[in-house]
Every structure is written in C-alpha cells, then in structure tokens.
Design a protein around this motif. Structure first.
Motif, short mmCIF file in Angstrom:
data_model
loop_
_atom_site.label_atom_id
_atom_site.label_comp_id
_atom_site.label_asym_id
_atom_site.label_seq_id
_atom_site.Cartn_x
_atom_site.Cartn_y
_atom_site.Cartn_z
N ARG A 160 0.85 -1.19 0.00
CA ARG A 160 0.00 0.00 0.00
C ARG A 160 0.88 1.24 0.00
O ARG A 160 1.98 1.23 0.56
CB ARG A 160 -0.91 -0.02 1.23
CG ARG A 160 -1.81 1.19 1.41
CD ARG A 160 -2.81 0.97 2.54
NE ARG A 160 -3.82 -0.01 2.17
CZ ARG A 160 -4.96 0.29 1.56
NH1 ARG A 160 -5.23 1.54 1.24
NH2 ARG A 160 -5.83 -0.66 1.26
N SER A 200 -4.79 6.76 0.88
CA SER A 200 -3.94 5.59 0.63
C SER A 200 -4.61 4.70 -0.40
O SER A 200 -5.83 4.77 -0.62
CB SER A 200 -3.67 4.82 1.93
OG SER A 200 -4.82 4.13 2.35
N ILE A 201 -3.79 3.83 -1.00
CA ILE A 201 -4.27 2.94 -2.05
C ILE A 201 -3.58 1.59 -1.89
O ILE A 201 -2.38 1.52 -1.61
CB ILE A 201 -4.02 3.55 -3.44
CG1 ILE A 201 -4.63 2.70 -4.55
CG2 ILE A 201 -2.53 3.79 -3.69
CD1 ILE A 201 -4.68 3.40 -5.90
N SER A 202 -4.33 0.52 -2.08
CA SER A 202 -3.78 -0.83 -1.97
C SER A 202 -2.87 -1.12 -3.15
O SER A 202 -2.85 -0.41 -4.15
CB SER A 202 -4.92 -1.84 -1.93
OG SER A 202 -5.67 -1.79 -3.13
N ARG A 218 -2.95 -3.30 -5.43
CA ARG A 218 -3.61 -3.55 -6.71
C ARG A 218 -4.47 -2.37 -7.15
O ARG A 218 -5.01 -2.38 -8.24
CB ARG A 218 -4.48 -4.80 -6.61
CG ARG A 218 -3.69 -6.09 -6.61
CD ARG A 218 -4.62 -7.29 -6.55
NE ARG A 218 -3.90 -8.55 -6.69
CZ ARG A 218 -4.46 -9.74 -6.58
NH1 ARG A 218 -5.77 -9.83 -6.32
NH2 ARG A 218 -3.74 -10.83 -6.71
N GLY A 257 -7.34 -1.51 -5.85
CA GLY A 257 -8.77 -1.72 -5.69
C GLY A 257 -9.34 -1.18 -4.39
O GLY A 257 -10.56 -1.13 -4.21
N SER A 258 -8.48 -0.77 -3.49
CA SER A 258 -8.92 -0.29 -2.19
C SER A 258 -8.28 1.06 -1.91
O SER A 258 -7.06 1.18 -1.85
CB SER A 258 -8.52 -1.29 -1.10
OG SER A 258 -8.73 -0.76 0.19
N THR A 259 -9.13 2.07 -1.75
CA THR A 259 -8.64 3.42 -1.45
C THR A 259 -9.33 3.97 -0.21
O THR A 259 -10.49 3.63 0.07
CB THR A 259 -8.87 4.38 -2.62
OG1 THR A 259 -10.28 4.40 -2.94
CG2 THR A 259 -8.10 3.95 -3.87
N TYR A 260 -8.62 4.81 0.51
CA TYR A 260 -9.16 5.48 1.69
C TYR A 260 -8.77 6.94 1.63
O TYR A 260 -7.70 7.29 1.16
CB TYR A 260 -8.62 4.85 2.97
CG TYR A 260 -9.05 3.42 3.18
CD1 TYR A 260 -8.21 2.37 2.82
CD2 TYR A 260 -10.30 3.13 3.72
CE1 TYR A 260 -8.60 1.06 3.00
CE2 TYR A 260 -10.69 1.81 3.89
CZ TYR A 260 -9.85 0.78 3.53
OH TYR A 260 -10.25 -0.52 3.70
N SER A 305 0.17 -3.74 5.93
CA SER A 305 -0.70 -3.09 4.96
C SER A 305 -1.43 -1.89 5.57
O SER A 305 -2.28 -1.29 4.93
CB SER A 305 -1.73 -4.09 4.41
OG SER A 305 -2.54 -4.56 5.46
N ARG A 306 -1.09 -1.56 6.81
CA ARG A 306 -1.74 -0.44 7.48
C ARG A 306 -1.04 0.87 7.11
O ARG A 306 0.19 0.97 7.18
CB ARG A 306 -1.70 -0.62 8.99
CG ARG A 306 -2.50 -1.80 9.51
CD ARG A 306 -2.27 -1.97 11.00
NE ARG A 306 -2.59 -0.76 11.74
CZ ARG A 306 -3.80 -0.50 12.22
NH1 ARG A 306 -4.79 -1.34 12.02
NH2 ARG A 306 -4.02 0.63 12.89
N SER A 333 -2.66 4.55 7.79
CA SER A 333 -3.64 5.60 8.05
C SER A 333 -3.24 6.50 9.20
O SER A 333 -3.94 7.48 9.49
CB SER A 333 -5.03 5.00 8.32
OG SER A 333 -4.98 4.18 9.48
#
Length: 124
Positions: free
Chosen positions: A32, A49-51, A53, A55-58, A103-104, A106
């Motif tokens: 990430r 943040s972005i994973s 791949r 597919g996951s964003t915050y 993978s944290r 934030s």
C-alpha cells in the motif's frame, strides 16, 4: 525504499494539481502507498492511501470527493489528483509506505518510510 515526490506548486482556490511519487528500492507493487500532509503549525495528517492492486482506497473526510489517489505499478509511481483546492489544503505533502510486511497506512505510526515532501500552496 526511496520515495521522490513532485508536482507541488502555487494554485488559486478552485484549481487543480497532480502530485507524483516515484518509488525505488523495494518491489513497488507489493504494498500500500499513501499521502500525508503537514500544514504550518499543525501535526502531519493522513490524506489518502491505495492498496497495491489499486482496488482499495481510503481518504480523509476533508478531501473526499475532491482528491483521487491512483497508482501505476509499471512506472512505480503513485499519484494524488487534487481538484477544487481550498486554502486549507495548503501544506507540505509527503508520500509514504507502511512498515515492511504491513498493509496499514492511516496513522503516523504506520509509516515505514517517508518521501521528502512537496509544497502545495493554495491562494484565496
């Protein structure tokens, strides 16, 4: 891992900027990535943040709907598209990666490596 941020500058309120962060020294696609910012006199804070791949964003609540994070693993680069900028977005923006194997991403304690920062100034 080495992180090189660029793309900051001076823009009027309502304008747009795109930040880039090039990574080297670690397999880019496996972790990430994210952006933090620090305004004058304030603590550094999470922005997005972005994973690995994509597919996951915050996003922080303050930038939702205005900022978009993306990545190009072929170019080892993560981007932050910033639209509808406000004076309160003025800050030094830092790209970041988590601690190895995590993978944290934030909170400040989640960051394993920082980029050097790029200044964004939004005039009213």
């Amino acid at each position: 891992v080495q992180l090189q941020a660029s793309g900051g500058g001076l823009v009027q309120a309502g304008g747009s900027l795109r930040l880039s962060c090039a990574a080297s020294g670690r397999t880019f696609s496996s972790y990430r990535m994210g952006w933090f910012r620090q305004a004058p006199g304030k603590e550094r804070e999470f922005v997005a943040s972005i994973s690995w791949r994509g597919g996951s964003t915050y996003y922080a609540d303050s930038v939702k709907g205005r900022f978009t994070i993306s990545r190009d693993n072929a170019k080892n680069t993560v981007y932050l598209q910033m639209n509808s900028l406000k004076p309160e977005d003025t800050a030094v923006y830092y790209c970041a990666v988590p601690h190895y194997g995590s993978s944290r991403l934030s909170a400040l304690g989640d960051v394993g490596s920082w980029g050097q920062g790029t200044q964004v100034t939004v005039s009213s």
